[in-house]
Structure formats: structure tokens, C-alpha cells
Design an enzyme around this catalytic site. Structure first.
Site, PDB file in Angstrom:
ATOM      1  N   ASN A 158       4.419   6.437  -8.135  1.00  0.00           N
ATOM      2  CA  ASN A 158       4.638   7.279  -6.955  1.00  0.00           C
ATOM      3  C   ASN A 158       4.650   6.494  -5.648  1.00  0.00           C
ATOM      4  O   ASN A 158       4.474   7.060  -4.579  1.00  0.00           O
ATOM      5  CB  ASN A 158       3.611   8.417  -6.917  1.00  0.00           C
ATOM      6  CG  ASN A 158       2.187   7.911  -7.053  1.00  0.00           C
ATOM      7  OD1 ASN A 158       1.941   6.725  -6.893  1.00  0.00           O
ATOM      8  ND2 ASN A 158       1.254   8.794  -7.342  1.00  0.00           N
ATOM      9  N   ARG A 297      -6.889   6.325   0.693  1.00  0.00           N
ATOM     10  CA  ARG A 297      -8.014   7.146   0.253  1.00  0.00           C
ATOM     11  C   ARG A 297      -8.818   7.544   1.486  1.00  0.00           C
ATOM     12  O   ARG A 297      -9.084   6.716   2.364  1.00  0.00           O
ATOM     13  CB  ARG A 297      -8.921   6.377  -0.718  1.00  0.00           C
ATOM     14  CG  ARG A 297      -8.363   6.262  -2.142  1.00  0.00           C
ATOM     15  CD  ARG A 297      -8.213   7.617  -2.836  1.00  0.00           C
ATOM     16  NE  ARG A 297      -7.591   7.516  -4.149  1.00  0.00           N
ATOM     17  CZ  ARG A 297      -6.297   7.752  -4.399  1.00  0.00           C
ATOM     18  NH1 ARG A 297      -5.474   8.107  -3.431  1.00  0.00           N
ATOM     19  NH2 ARG A 297      -5.837   7.660  -5.634  1.00  0.00           N
ATOM     20  N   GLN A 326     -12.261  16.101  -2.273  1.00  0.00           N
ATOM     21  CA  GLN A 326     -11.074  16.905  -2.592  1.00  0.00           C
ATOM     22  C   GLN A 326     -11.393  17.930  -3.663  1.00  0.00           C
ATOM     23  O   GLN A 326     -11.962  17.542  -4.681  1.00  0.00           O
ATOM     24  CB  GLN A 326      -9.929  15.980  -3.061  1.00  0.00           C
ATOM     25  CG  GLN A 326      -9.467  15.086  -1.946  1.00  0.00           C
ATOM     26  CD  GLN A 326      -8.213  14.265  -2.281  1.00  0.00           C
ATOM     27  OE1 GLN A 326      -7.768  13.507  -1.478  1.00  0.00           O
ATOM     28  NE2 GLN A 326      -7.657  14.427  -3.454  1.00  0.00           N
ATOM     29  N   HIS A 350      -3.638  16.582  -0.310  1.00  0.00           N
ATOM     30  CA  HIS A 350      -3.225  15.372  -1.051  1.00  0.00           C
ATOM     31  C   HIS A 350      -2.000  15.652  -1.917  1.00  0.00           C
ATOM     32  O   HIS A 350      -2.114  16.161  -3.027  1.00  0.00           O
ATOM     33  CB  HIS A 350      -4.404  14.919  -1.927  1.00  0.00           C
ATOM     34  CG  HIS A 350      -4.198  13.573  -2.553  1.00  0.00           C
ATOM     35  ND1 HIS A 350      -5.181  12.940  -3.264  1.00  0.00           N
ATOM     36  CD2 HIS A 350      -3.132  12.727  -2.573  1.00  0.00           C
ATOM     37  CE1 HIS A 350      -4.726  11.768  -3.704  1.00  0.00           C
ATOM     38  NE2 HIS A 350      -3.476  11.628  -3.298  1.00  0.00           N
TER      39      HIS A 350
HETATM   40  P1  NAI Z   1      -1.382  -2.222  -5.079  1.00  0.00           P
HETATM   41  O1  NAI Z   1      -2.438  -2.593  -6.024  1.00  0.00           O
HETATM   42  O2  NAI Z   1       0.023  -2.571  -5.391  1.00  0.00           O
HETATM   43  O3  NAI Z   1      -1.705  -2.843  -3.635  1.00  0.00           O
HETATM   44  C1  NAI Z   1      -2.952  -2.750  -3.030  1.00  0.00           C
HETATM   45  C2  NAI Z   1      -3.075  -3.893  -2.033  1.00  0.00           C
HETATM   46  O4  NAI Z   1      -4.259  -3.701  -1.276  1.00  0.00           O
HETATM   47  C3  NAI Z   1      -3.195  -5.257  -2.721  1.00  0.00           C
HETATM   48  O5  NAI Z   1      -2.253  -6.161  -2.170  1.00  0.00           O
HETATM   49  C4  NAI Z   1      -4.624  -5.679  -2.421  1.00  0.00           C
HETATM   50  O6  NAI Z   1      -4.781  -7.085  -2.309  1.00  0.00           O
HETATM   51  C5  NAI Z   1      -4.860  -4.970  -1.096  1.00  0.00           C
HETATM   52  N1  NAI Z   1      -6.274  -4.848  -0.765  1.00  0.00           N
HETATM   53  C6  NAI Z   1      -7.317  -4.541  -1.572  1.00  0.00           C
HETATM   54  N2  NAI Z   1      -8.462  -4.560  -0.881  1.00  0.00           N
HETATM   55  C7  NAI Z   1      -8.145  -4.883   0.397  1.00  0.00           C
HETATM   56  C8  NAI Z   1      -8.900  -5.058   1.565  1.00  0.00           C
HETATM   57  N3  NAI Z   1     -10.247  -4.952   1.558  1.00  0.00           N
HETATM   58  N4  NAI Z   1      -8.254  -5.360   2.712  1.00  0.00           N
HETATM   59  C9  NAI Z   1      -6.915  -5.519   2.717  1.00  0.00           C
HETATM   60  N5  NAI Z   1      -6.136  -5.368   1.631  1.00  0.00           N
HETATM   61  C10 NAI Z   1      -6.748  -5.060   0.477  1.00  0.00           C
HETATM   62  O7  NAI Z   1      -1.535  -0.658  -4.851  1.00  0.00           O
HETATM   63  P2  NAI Z   1      -0.460   0.379  -4.301  1.00  0.00           P
HETATM   64  O8  NAI Z   1       0.395   0.870  -5.399  1.00  0.00           O
HETATM   65  O9  NAI Z   1       0.174  -0.194  -3.090  1.00  0.00           O
HETATM   66  O10 NAI Z   1      -1.434   1.593  -3.897  1.00  0.00           O
HETATM   67  C11 NAI Z   1      -2.434   1.407  -2.917  1.00  0.00           C
HETATM   68  C12 NAI Z   1      -3.340   2.618  -2.904  1.00  0.00           C
HETATM   69  O11 NAI Z   1      -2.637   3.742  -2.389  1.00  0.00           O
HETATM   70  C13 NAI Z   1      -3.825   3.098  -4.272  1.00  0.00           C
HETATM   71  O12 NAI Z   1      -4.916   2.346  -4.754  1.00  0.00           O
HETATM   72  C14 NAI Z   1      -4.206   4.519  -3.981  1.00  0.00           C
HETATM   73  O13 NAI Z   1      -5.538   4.579  -3.521  1.00  0.00           O
HETATM   74  C15 NAI Z   1      -3.264   4.916  -2.852  1.00  0.00           C
HETATM   75  N6  NAI Z   1      -2.247   5.872  -3.331  1.00  0.00           N
HETATM   76  C16 NAI Z   1      -2.208   7.118  -2.751  1.00  0.00           C
HETATM   77  C17 NAI Z   1      -1.330   8.066  -3.220  1.00  0.00           C
HETATM   78  C18 NAI Z   1      -1.250   9.410  -2.585  1.00  0.00           C
HETATM   79  O14 NAI Z   1      -0.701  10.337  -3.181  1.00  0.00           O
HETATM   80  N7  NAI Z   1      -1.747   9.590  -1.385  1.00  0.00           N
HETATM   81  C19 NAI Z   1      -0.437   7.801  -4.364  1.00  0.00           C
HETATM   82  C20 NAI Z   1      -0.474   6.416  -4.810  1.00  0.00           C
HETATM   83  C21 NAI Z   1      -1.384   5.516  -4.332  1.00  0.00           C
END
Ligand code: NAI
Length: 399
Positions: A158, A297, A326, A350
Site C-alpha cells: 500500500n 504511526r 485506534q 486510518h
Molecule cells: P520501509 O521499511 O520501506 O521504510 C522505513 C524507513 O524508515 C527506512 O528507510 C528506515 O531506515 C527508516 N527509519 C527507521 N527508523 C528511523 C528513524 N528513527 N529515523 C529516521 N528514519 C528511520 O517502510 P515503508 O513501506 O516506507 O513504511 C513506513 C511506515 O509507514 C510503516 O512502517 C508504517 O508504519 C507506515 N504505513 C502507514 C500506512 C497507512 O495506512 N497510514 C500504510 C503503510 C505503511
């Protein structure tokens, strides 16, 4: 390299991988999966959101209790039991009661079944958790590592949906859209009241906290708006190729990063390094009047501190779809918070990652993960958050 020597080196890589307990396919390492015991007659429990009338009328609402990710017949035909519920809070919830003899748990971030360390202790048979979507922070991942429970997500399912929602949220805040629309609904017409706080995206400094899959898609979509500069903050730097393609500059110090941005979008997972990261102290380093969009989040931001910053004008706007609890309680400060001009709130429930397009992808992805598990096949590495007794991703903190 000749075909023969290419296949010889692939064979060598496979042997080395096998020795390390990994499996390889066409030179790619596949994450190990272990199917404990028989794959017939397993109990699968899914905690999904209630879709109500909408789900009855719209079968593509696959992530709902009513439509059950579209896998009931398929699971039952293989002799598995499938329990689906939205009842998830407290010891009398279906979730907590059924968990006790569940083998596989499916959850969704949109209506999170919080799998705590304590609950894991009550589930001796649990071997696999599948997140139908992206973001597994509702599961105690450290406890899953210790108990050798695998945690998988439908990675990437997504991310486009969320990136588009981020773009929409940035634009609606910067262009002061919500108060303008509310004015129309009230039957009023006073352009100056809206225009006094409406700006263009062009020429602004925009930064993403987290430059993984979603962060990168957001940067890609922002570029054609001709921002003054694109910045990112992430402990994992972009590849040189991506950094050049996206034209984004990395800022290594968080306070320096936020102090340079007119607009910040949060795209990092929730873990111990990001929980409460955006608090009163960090907000005091933001550019006064900045806009903040958080679709990652809710608990990455301290709710009361964000509401206070909006009130004082330290933030001009806050938008997103994720909440620290939530469903959000009716009196949650983010429902009604406003800037001093009565605008600046772009909050929604959400749903950014659960568009109908996204649901088709994460339902299919969930089925594929289960299929591989039942057949004892290796999983797609990108989907594995926790493998057997260890983290398989670096996204949930620097371990
Ligand atoms: P991803 O794993 O591809 O990328 C996450 C990035 O965040 C990584 O590059 C990681 O190094 C970085 N990161 C982790 N901790 C960090 C910190 N302390 N400071 C800076 N960067 C940091 O994940 P993706 O697919 O980009 O998703 C990210 C988040 O988005 C998910 O974990 C989820 O919580 C949220 N999400 C929300 C959705 C919604 O419906 N609102 C749907 C999909 C994801």
C-alpha cells in the site's frame, strides 16, 4: 561471464547460503521459513475491522470482517479452521480467547490487534503472524524474536496509496483547503479569510523523516512541484542513484533537519527509536509555522504536544490518518485541534493504506505468504520482519 561459469557461481552461492541455513533462487537470498509440524488442520485467527453495510455492498472491502480477506473457502478447503473477528480488546475479546490455541495470526494496522508480550505467553501454538498491510508495530517484535514467532508483512502493498495520501495532505494544508470547504458548506463566501493562510508548494523546503519505500515515493512525487529543496533524515542513506534521481539532500542531525523544513512528512515505522520522537522539545526546533504530515504511526508524535504547537502557531497545520489509539476516542485532541485561524487540521481515520486498490494487493499478498508457509517454501525476503529468532529488516531500529 559464460553461461556455464555464471551457473557455477550461482551454484556456489546456493551452497554457501544452504550452509548458512538460507535458501536462494536465481541468486536472490530467500528468507528461511519453517513450517512447524503438519500444515493441515491449523487454526488461523484474523483480527480485521468491521465493514458493516459498506462491506456487504462492496465486496472489494476485503480487509473487513465481512469479506475476510477473501480466503475463507481457500483455507477451509485445505482443512484449516478460520476465525475472523473485530473484537480485540480485553480478556473477553474473541481475539484474546481464540489466541490461546491459534497457530497463525493475521492482523491489520487499520484495526490493530495488539499482540503484547503478555498475550504471546498465552499462545503456545502461535508460529506465524501476518500483517495484512505494512507496519507491524502492534506486535511486540522483541517478544516474537524470543519465542521464534515469525512476523511477515505484505511489504510494498500500500505504499503508493500512502504516498498519494501524503501528497494530498501536504497540498490541503499548504493551500488551506479544509477551512475553505467548511466555509462553503456553511453558506459563506469570504475569500480573504482563506487566502490569508494559503500558499504554494513551489519554492518550499520539504523533508521526509524516513526515506524507505513510502518516503522515496513521496520525494519522487514532490519533485515536479519545484520545491526549493528536498531533504531527508534516515539512518539508512539513500543509494547514490536514488539520491541523485530524487535530488534529495540528507541531513544527519534531526534538530537541524526539522529546523530547515517548511513541510515535514513522517514515513518511518514506529519502534523504540521513533515513539514520541516528535514532542514539545523537537517541535520547538521546527521552523515557526511549519506544516507536519504523519501517515506513519500516531505514537511517533506526542498528541498533546502537537495540539499545543498548533495552537501557538509553532505548527501551521497537522494532517494524517494514524492515531496513537485506534479507533481514536471521541475526545482525542487531534479530532478538534485548530491553528489560531481555525484551520490547519487535516486528520482522517486510518485509511490511507486501505484504498480498494491497496486491499486487493494486501489480500493477495496475505494469501501468498500463507501459501508459501503451508508448502514449506521460502518467503519473499522483503516481507519478513522477524524470521526465526531474529530481525530480518533494519527498518525497525538500528539493531
Ligand atoms: P520501509 O521499511 O520501506 O521504510 C522505513 C524507513 O524508515 C527506512 O528507510 C528506515 O531506515 C527508516 N527509519 C527507521 N527508523 C528511523 C528513524 N528513527 N529515523 C529516521 N528514519 C528511520 O517502510 P515503508 O513501506 O516506507 O513504511 C513506513 C511506515 O509507514 C510503516 O512502517 C508504517 O508504519 C507506515 N504505513 C502507514 C500506512 C497507512 O495506512 N497510514 C500504510 C503503510 C505503511
Amino acid at each position: 561471464m559464460s553461461v556455464l561459469s555464471a551457473s557455477a557461481s550461482a551454484l556456489k552461492r546456493n551452497i554457501v547460503a544452504a550452509a548458512r541455513g538460507q535458501r536462494m533462487l536465481n541468486g536472490r537470498t530467500l528468507a528461511p521459513t519453517v513450517n512447524h509440524g503438519s500444515s493441515a488442520g491449523l487454526k488461523v485467527l484474523a483480527v480485521l475491522y468491521k465493514g458493516g453495510e459498506a462491506a456487504k455492498q462492496e465486496p472489494r472491502l476485503l480487509g473487513s470482517v465481512e469479506n475476510q480477506l477473501g480466503i475463507r473457502e481457500w483455507l477451509e478447503a485445505q482443512g484449516h479452521e478460520y476465525i475472523v473477528t473485530d473484537s480485540k480488546e480485553g480478556p473477553d475479546s474473541v481475539f484474546q480467547k481464540e489466541l490461546k490455541d491459534t497457530d497463525i495470526l493475521i492482523t491489520t494496522p487499520f484495526h490493530p490487534g495488539y499482540l503484547t508480550r503478555e498475550l504471546i505467553k498465552t499462545a503456545p501454538r502461535l508460529k506465524l503472524c501476518v500483517t495484512a498491510g505494512v507496519g507491524s508495530d502492534h506486535i511486540d517484535l522483541d517478544a516474537a524474536v524470543e519465542r521464534e514467532i515469525q512476523v511477515l508483512e505484505v511489504t510494498g502493498s500500500n505504499v503508493v496509496s500512502v504516498a498519494e495520501h501524503v501528497m494530498m495532505s501536504i497540498l490541503l494544508l499548504v493551500h488551506n483547503f479544509v477551512p475553505a470547504h467548511e466555509m462553503i458548506e456553511r453558506g459563506e463566501w469570504q475569500v480573504s479569510d482563506i487566502a490569508r493562510n494559503a500558499f504554494d508548494l513551489e519554492g518550499k523546503v520539504i523533508g521526509t523523516l524516513g526515506a524507505g519505500r513510502i518516503g522515496r515515493l513521496v520525494l519522487e512525487r514532490l519533485k515536479p512541484f519545484n520545491p526549493k529543496e528536498l531533504l531527508y533524515y534516515d539512518y539508512a542513506p539513500l543509494s547514490a542513484e536514488n539520491a541523485e534521481k530524487l535530488g534529495a539532500r540528507r541531513v544527519e542531525d534531526l534538530k537541524e533537519f526539522v529546523s530547515q523544513c517548511d513541510i515535514i512528512t513522517i514515513n518511518a515505522p514506529l519502534h523504540e527509536g521513533t515513539r514520541g520522537l516528535v514532542n514539545a522539545d523537537l517541535l520547538s526546533h521546527f521552523k515557526p509555522g511549519a506544516w507536519l504530515v504523519n501517515t506513519a504511526r500516531g505514537a511517533i508524535c506526542v498528541a498533546e504536544d502537537v495540539a499545543a504547537a498548533l495552537k501557538t502557531g509553532q505548527l501551521n497545520g497537522y494532517a494524517g490518518d494514524v492515531w496513537n489509539v485506534q479507533p481514536a476516542p471521541r475526545d482525542h485532541p487531534w479530532r478538534h485541534m485548530k491553528n489560531h485561524l481555525g484551520g490547519g487540521n487535516g486528520m482522517v481515520p486510518h485509511y490511507s493504506g486501505t484504498t480498494l486498490d491497496a486491499q486487493a494487493r494486501y489480500a493477495a499478498g496475505t494469501k501468498e505468504i500463507l501459501e508459501r508457509y503451508f508448502e514449506g517454501k521460502a518467503q519473499e525476503p522483503a516481507n519478513v520482519i522477524v524470521g526465526l529468532g531474529k530481525y530480518e529488516t533494519k527498518s525497525y531500529g538500528q539493531r
